[in-house]
Motif scaffolding. Structure first.
Motif, mmCIF file in Angstrom:
data_model
loop_
_atom_site.group_PDB
_atom_site.id
_atom_site.type_symbol
_atom_site.label_atom_id
_atom_site.label_comp_id
_atom_site.label_asym_id
_atom_site.label_seq_id
_atom_site.Cartn_x
_atom_site.Cartn_y
_atom_site.Cartn_z
ATOM 1 N N THR A 43 58.382 27.340 31.570
ATOM 2 C CA THR A 43 57.498 27.763 32.652
ATOM 3 C C THR A 43 58.334 27.885 33.920
ATOM 4 O OG1 THR A 43 56.928 25.469 33.201
ATOM 5 C CG2 THR A 43 55.456 26.614 31.681
ATOM 6 N N ALA A 44 57.903 28.739 34.825
ATOM 7 C CA ALA A 44 58.633 28.929 36.084
ATOM 8 C C ALA A 44 58.676 27.624 36.869
ATOM 9 C CB ALA A 44 57.953 30.016 36.917
ATOM 10 N N PHE A 45 59.850 27.279 37.368
ATOM 11 C CA PHE A 45 60.047 26.053 38.147
ATOM 12 C C PHE A 45 59.670 24.803 37.338
ATOM 13 C CE2 PHE A 45 60.298 29.201 41.306
ATOM 14 C CZ PHE A 45 60.709 28.687 42.514
ATOM 15 N N ASN A 46 59.587 24.952 36.021
ATOM 16 C CA ASN A 46 59.109 23.865 35.158
ATOM 17 C C ASN A 46 57.772 23.314 35.667
ATOM 18 O OD1 ASN A 46 59.270 22.110 32.913
ATOM 19 N ND2 ASN A 46 60.133 20.483 34.168
ATOM 20 N N ASN A 47 56.889 24.227 36.139
ATOM 21 C CA ASN A 47 55.633 23.755 36.726
ATOM 22 C C ASN A 47 54.537 23.468 35.686
ATOM 23 O OD1 ASN A 47 54.831 26.380 36.074
ATOM 24 N ND2 ASN A 47 54.546 27.019 38.198
ATOM 25 N N GLN A 48 54.794 23.801 34.424
ATOM 26 C CA GLN A 48 53.941 23.359 33.308
ATOM 27 C C GLN A 48 52.454 23.656 33.548
ATOM 28 O OE1 GLN A 48 55.306 19.392 31.836
ATOM 29 N NE2 GLN A 48 56.973 19.653 33.324
ATOM 30 N N THR A 49 52.175 24.938 33.762
ATOM 31 C CA THR A 49 50.814 25.378 34.086
ATOM 32 C C THR A 49 49.899 25.502 32.866
ATOM 33 O OG1 THR A 49 51.702 27.639 34.010
ATOM 34 C CG2 THR A 49 51.413 26.637 36.187
ATOM 35 N N VAL A 50 50.460 25.440 31.661
ATOM 36 C CA VAL A 50 49.661 25.668 30.448
ATOM 37 C C VAL A 50 48.883 24.407 30.075
ATOM 38 C CG1 VAL A 50 49.723 26.301 28.004
ATOM 39 C CG2 VAL A 50 51.331 27.361 29.614
ATOM 40 N N ARG A 51 47.605 24.600 29.761
ATOM 41 C CA ARG A 51 46.748 23.535 29.259
ATOM 42 C C ARG A 51 46.154 24.010 27.931
ATOM 43 N NH1 ARG A 51 49.323 21.888 32.698
ATOM 44 N NH2 ARG A 51 48.757 20.878 34.667
ATOM 45 N N ALA A 52 45.820 23.086 27.062
ATOM 46 C CA ALA A 52 45.277 23.467 25.752
ATOM 47 C C ALA A 52 44.222 22.479 25.291
ATOM 48 C CB ALA A 52 46.395 23.562 24.718
ATOM 49 N N VAL A 53 43.251 23.012 24.596
ATOM 50 C CA VAL A 53 42.262 22.195 23.887
ATOM 51 C C VAL A 53 42.358 22.601 22.421
ATOM 52 C CG1 VAL A 53 39.816 21.640 23.596
ATOM 53 C CG2 VAL A 53 40.744 22.043 25.891
ATOM 54 N N ILE A 54 42.614 21.635 21.562
ATOM 55 C CA ILE A 54 42.775 21.909 20.129
ATOM 56 C C ILE A 54 41.495 21.475 19.423
ATOM 57 C CG2 ILE A 54 44.197 21.501 18.083
ATOM 58 C CD1 ILE A 54 46.432 20.581 20.107
ATOM 59 N N LEU A 55 40.797 22.457 18.886
ATOM 60 C CA LEU A 55 39.490 22.215 18.263
ATOM 61 C C LEU A 55 39.609 22.258 16.747
ATOM 62 C CD1 LEU A 55 37.443 24.724 20.467
ATOM 63 C CD2 LEU A 55 37.651 22.256 20.842
ATOM 64 N N PHE A 101 44.754 27.634 28.380
ATOM 65 C CA PHE A 101 44.313 27.773 29.763
ATOM 66 C C PHE A 101 45.505 27.779 30.713
ATOM 67 C CE2 PHE A 101 41.224 25.420 27.331
ATOM 68 C CZ PHE A 101 39.977 25.870 27.752
ATOM 69 N N THR A 102 45.277 28.340 31.896
ATOM 70 C CA THR A 102 46.181 28.166 33.029
ATOM 71 C C THR A 102 45.506 27.225 34.019
ATOM 72 O OG1 THR A 102 47.230 30.344 32.833
ATOM 73 C CG2 THR A 102 47.259 29.316 35.004
ATOM 74 N N ASP A 103 46.240 26.218 34.465
ATOM 75 C CA ASP A 103 45.712 25.321 35.489
ATOM 76 C C ASP A 103 45.970 25.958 36.849
ATOM 77 O OD1 ASP A 103 44.987 23.311 37.225
ATOM 78 O OD2 ASP A 103 45.817 21.708 35.979
ATOM 79 N N GLU A 104 44.920 26.560 37.409
ATOM 80 C CA GLU A 104 45.057 27.295 38.660
ATOM 81 C C GLU A 104 45.403 26.374 39.827
ATOM 82 O OE1 GLU A 104 45.174 30.408 38.627
ATOM 83 O OE2 GLU A 104 44.153 30.987 36.777
ATOM 84 N N ALA A 105 45.049 25.104 39.729
ATOM 85 C CA ALA A 105 45.381 24.161 40.796
ATOM 86 C C ALA A 105 46.897 24.019 40.935
ATOM 87 C CB ALA A 105 44.744 22.801 40.526
ATOM 88 N N VAL A 106 47.590 24.030 39.786
ATOM 89 C CA VAL A 106 49.053 23.951 39.816
ATOM 90 C C VAL A 106 49.648 25.231 40.389
ATOM 91 C CG1 VAL A 106 51.137 23.653 38.429
ATOM 92 C CG2 VAL A 106 49.080 22.351 37.867
#
Length: 201
Positions: A43-55, A101-106
């Motif tokens: 991720t850019a700047f290692n900002n780790q914007t990806v979130r996941a829910v595994i169903l 998901f993308t965490d828009e707050a980050v």
């Protein structure tokens, strides 16, 4: 001579639409594989914007019922909806679904902290989701688990957030159903190299 083992592995990753529940690997191991694939994705700047829910199981079924209900409002013709419903049921037939998901707050935090690059962070977050998607998909394929990448967002975003009690800052970007491979992918066509690549030496 270059090692092409990875290229051969990439070839295993295809969109698999005939999914089943014949996966012998324990679900916890599958979840760990998915988490690791996301964790190691750049991720850019290692900002780790990806979130996941595994169903898994009924939770995955619940997701596809949300999709089916939303599409019922969009596809009023019964014959057309029957085809849509059959497609949804093919995704539901697997053992699970990954919501990405993308965490828009980050994203917003980095836009504020690095004003010079502020206009780029949303695009970089999309690249991060893409990186995660391909790595998950590849990791599953390497373990003979089929998957495909779907995009019923933003139609289902609100219902998904409410149903699975997710933070408001998580924006749904993709849904990846997965399961056993019950039928192989079809043939894949490729553009001619001269139409796609330019190599300067």
């Amino acid at each position: 001579m270059m090692n092409t083992d990875y290229i051969e592995t990439i070839k295993k990753r295809r969109s698999i639409y005939a999914l089943g529940k014949n996966v012998e690997t324990p679900y916890e191991e599958v979840a760990s594989l998915i988490k690791a694939a996301i964790r190691e994705s750049p991720t850019a700047f290692n900002n780790q914007t990806v979130r996941a829910v595994i169903l898994f199981n009924e939770h995955s079924d619940q997701l596809w019922e949300i999709v089916a209900e939303a599409l019922k409002q969009e596809v009023p013709d019964e014959a057309a909806y029957a085809k849509t419903r059959a497609k949804i049921d093919s995704f539901k037939a697997g053992i699970g679904t990954i919501l990405l998901f993308t965490d828009e707050a980050v994203v917003q935090q980095y836009q504020n902290d690095y004003a010079l690059y502020a206009d780029n962070f949303a695009n970089w977050a999309e690249q991060a989701i893409g990186n995660a998607q391909i790595n998950i998909w590849q990791a599953l394929a390497t373990n003979d688990i089929g998957a495909s990448n779907q995009h019923y967002n933003p139609l289902i975003n609100e219902a998904v957030q409410k149903t699975f009690d997710l933070p408001a800052s998580w924006t749904l970007r993709a849904q990846m159903p997965f399961g056993s491979i019950e039928a192989p992918a079809g043939e894949k066509d490729y553009l001619a190299d001269e139409d796609r690549f330019k190599v300067l030496k």
